[in-house]
Scaffold this motif. Structure first.
Motif, PDB file in Angstrom:
ATOM      1  N   ARG A 174      -7.975  81.943  22.770  1.00  0.00           N
ATOM      2  CA  ARG A 174      -7.622  81.083  21.672  1.00  0.00           C
ATOM      3  C   ARG A 174      -6.761  79.934  22.323  1.00  0.00           C
ATOM      4  O   ARG A 174      -7.016  78.918  22.073  1.00  0.00           O
ATOM      5  N   TYR A 177      -9.015  77.727  24.311  1.00  0.00           N
ATOM      6  CA  TYR A 177      -9.751  76.783  23.133  1.00  0.00           C
ATOM      7  C   TYR A 177      -8.895  75.820  22.849  1.00  0.00           C
ATOM      8  O   TYR A 177      -9.589  74.505  22.602  1.00  0.00           O
ATOM      9  N   ASN A 178      -7.791  76.076  22.237  1.00  0.00           N
ATOM     10  CA  ASN A 178      -7.049  74.948  21.700  1.00  0.00           C
ATOM     11  C   ASN A 178      -6.583  74.069  22.674  1.00  0.00           C
ATOM     12  O   ASN A 178      -6.474  72.666  22.357  1.00  0.00           O
ATOM     13  N   LYS A 179      -6.270  74.437  24.156  1.00  0.00           N
ATOM     14  CA  LYS A 179      -5.869  73.387  24.956  1.00  0.00           C
ATOM     15  C   LYS A 179      -6.949  72.593  25.620  1.00  0.00           C
ATOM     16  O   LYS A 179      -6.341  71.131  25.792  1.00  0.00           O
ATOM     17  N   TYR A 180      -8.283  72.941  25.519  1.00  0.00           N
ATOM     18  CA  TYR A 180      -9.540  72.211  26.037  1.00  0.00           C
ATOM     19  C   TYR A 180     -10.279  72.099  24.926  1.00  0.00           C
ATOM     20  O   TYR A 180     -11.509  72.275  24.943  1.00  0.00           O
ATOM     21  N   GLN A 181     -10.027  71.511  23.601  1.00  0.00           N
ATOM     22  CA  GLN A 181     -10.782  71.318  22.750  1.00  0.00           C
ATOM     23  C   GLN A 181     -12.148  70.522  22.898  1.00  0.00           C
ATOM     24  O   GLN A 181     -13.162  70.905  22.487  1.00  0.00           O
ATOM     25  N   GLU A 182     -11.887  69.591  23.866  1.00  0.00           N
ATOM     26  CA  GLU A 182     -13.071  68.685  24.211  1.00  0.00           C
ATOM     27  C   GLU A 182     -14.103  69.261  24.789  1.00  0.00           C
ATOM     28  O   GLU A 182     -15.211  68.705  24.692  1.00  0.00           O
ATOM     29  N   ARG A 183     -13.957  70.265  25.236  1.00  0.00           N
ATOM     30  CA  ARG A 183     -15.048  71.022  26.040  1.00  0.00           C
ATOM     31  C   ARG A 183     -15.800  71.695  24.924  1.00  0.00           C
ATOM     32  O   ARG A 183     -17.010  72.149  25.504  1.00  0.00           O
ATOM     33  N   PHE A 184     -15.448  71.979  23.839  1.00  0.00           N
ATOM     34  CA  PHE A 184     -16.037  72.722  23.048  1.00  0.00           C
ATOM     35  C   PHE A 184     -16.768  72.034  21.712  1.00  0.00           C
ATOM     36  O   PHE A 184     -16.604  72.342  20.684  1.00  0.00           O
ATOM     37  N   GLN A 185     -17.663  71.037  22.195  1.00  0.00           N
ATOM     38  CA  GLN A 185     -18.180  70.127  21.304  1.00  0.00           C
ATOM     39  C   GLN A 185     -19.896  70.194  21.754  1.00  0.00           C
ATOM     40  O   GLN A 185     -20.106  70.015  23.117  1.00  0.00           O
ATOM     41  N   ASP A 297     -18.169  70.274  16.457  1.00  0.00           N
ATOM     42  CA  ASP A 297     -17.503  71.112  17.202  1.00  0.00           C
ATOM     43  C   ASP A 297     -18.101  72.504  17.102  1.00  0.00           C
ATOM     44  O   ASP A 297     -18.572  72.875  16.242  1.00  0.00           O
ATOM     45  N   PHE A 300     -14.576  78.352  17.462  1.00  0.00           N
ATOM     46  CA  PHE A 300     -13.830  79.425  18.493  1.00  0.00           C
ATOM     47  C   PHE A 300     -14.634  80.673  18.512  1.00  0.00           C
ATOM     48  O   PHE A 300     -14.776  81.112  19.590  1.00  0.00           O
TER      49      PHE A 300
END
Length: 351
Positions: A174, A177-185, A297, A300
């Motif tokens: 988690r 995921y929160n730190k690198y949110q831009e990777r999870f688009q 997005d 998670f």
């Protein structure tokens, strides 16, 4: 493993020739005639080093890096360290009698061959297994041996990680995921079908007559829709695209992986709609928009397992390096015969 076999394919033509000192770079000129290193008596050969080193240089070049002497020396040092570490892990696996079935080796070989055949195929030529082996300078037995070694290295690395009880918690995943949110688009996706008509043998050298013939063919294809022929039937009989046998189906894929002219043309289309024939620098086209998915997005819950695998690999790498470091520093166990040093002025600039 695929990267290693790919390096064989790309490097082999140069290696098959007699050495030309004038064309050798600073690293190649430093290579001994015999092995570049011994790990507990097992040699790391000059050929193995060259294959992986040239692969590293090709990767750097594809990233736009200038391959000056300092960059090449750094690549050589990295290559040597990777090969020594591989041999240490391979010997660990052999000592522990870690089991790798011949079926697993054969399956990995078949998968690599499939990937490489797709990689090197063109509209005019599809290489065979023998073509790829001949280009690599290997026999099938050589390739199977190298694949088995790569599998043993993976197995030994996993064993070390299991001994250290390497795990990744949901909380760690988690945080990542929160730190690198831009990777999870998830990118915008398009599902298209196409009919592609190539002018002549090559659009780059096509004559005006070739282009006129291609336009006539694509407009005849469009006319067949008016008499009830399906898109798939027309594509199978008239398209020059690699997907013709699938009825021109390009499947759902990121818009960024599609020809820009297709993406632009599809913007004004509705799902199920078929375009009029249009021309690009590559030929004449008809496309049908099957489905469209907007950028979104990735939640998670869907990303969690992939994040955990990625973080576990990072932790496993640290465990492997901790195991290999003292062995690599032991001159009685690892002997290096390749002397590579970064120039002092270049080393100072990297501090």
């Amino acid at each position: 493993m695929t990267r290693y076999l790919l390096a064989l394919l790309l490097a082999a033509p140069a290696l098959a020739q007699a050495p030309n000192l004038e064309r050798m770079d600073v690293v190649q000129r430093s290579l001994p005639d015999g092995p570049v290193a011994l790990v507990d008596g097992a040699p790391i050969t000059r050929g193995d080093f060259l294959f992986l080193y040239q692969s590293q240089c090709m990767i750097l070049a594809s990233q736009g890096k200038k391959l000056d002497d300092t960059t090449r020396i750094k690549a050589g040092i990295t290559t040597l360290a990777e090969l020594v570490q591989r041999e240490i892990l391979n010997q660990l696996g052999e000592r522990r009698k870690l089991d790798i079935s011949q079926k697993k080796v054969n399956d990995a070989y078949a998968e690599q061959m499939k990937t490489l055949i797709e990689r090197f195929s063109t509209d005019e030529f599809t290489p065979t297994e023998n073509d790829l082996l001949e280009r690599s300078g290997q026999t099938k037995e050589d390739a199977l041996r190298d694949i088995r070694k790569a599998l043993m290295v993976d197995l030994a690395s996993d064993a070390l990680a299991d001994e250290k009880k390497v795990t990744v918690s949901d909380a760690e995943a988690r945080d990542f995921y929160n730190k690198y949110q831009e990777r999870f688009q998830r990118p915008g996706m398009l599902h298209l079908k196409q009919i592609y008509v190539r002018p002549g043998k090559d659009p780059a050298t096509a004559t005006e007559k070739d282009w006129a013939d291609a336009e006539k063919k694509v407009r005849n294809a469009a006319a067949r829709f008016q008499v009830g022929d399906t898109f798939e039937a027309v594509a199978r009989s008239m398209s020059d695209g690699k997907d013709r046998e699938q009825g021109g189906d390009m499947e759902m894929r990121p818009a960024s992986n599609l020809p820009p002219v297709y993406v632009e043309r599809s913007k004004s289309m509705k799902e199920g709609e078929t375009s009029e024939p249009f021309r690009s620098e590559f030929g004449w086209h008809i496309i049908r928009l099957m489905a469209r998915e907007s950028e979104a997005d990735i939640p998670f819950e869907k990303a969690r397992d992939g994040i955990k695998r990625q973080l576990r690999e990072i932790k496993k790498l640290a465990v492997v390096e901790d195991y290999c470091r003292p062995i690599m520093a032991d001159a009685g166990r690892v002997q290096i015969f390749l002397d590579l040093k970064i120039p002092e002025d270049a080393a100072a600039n990297t501090r």
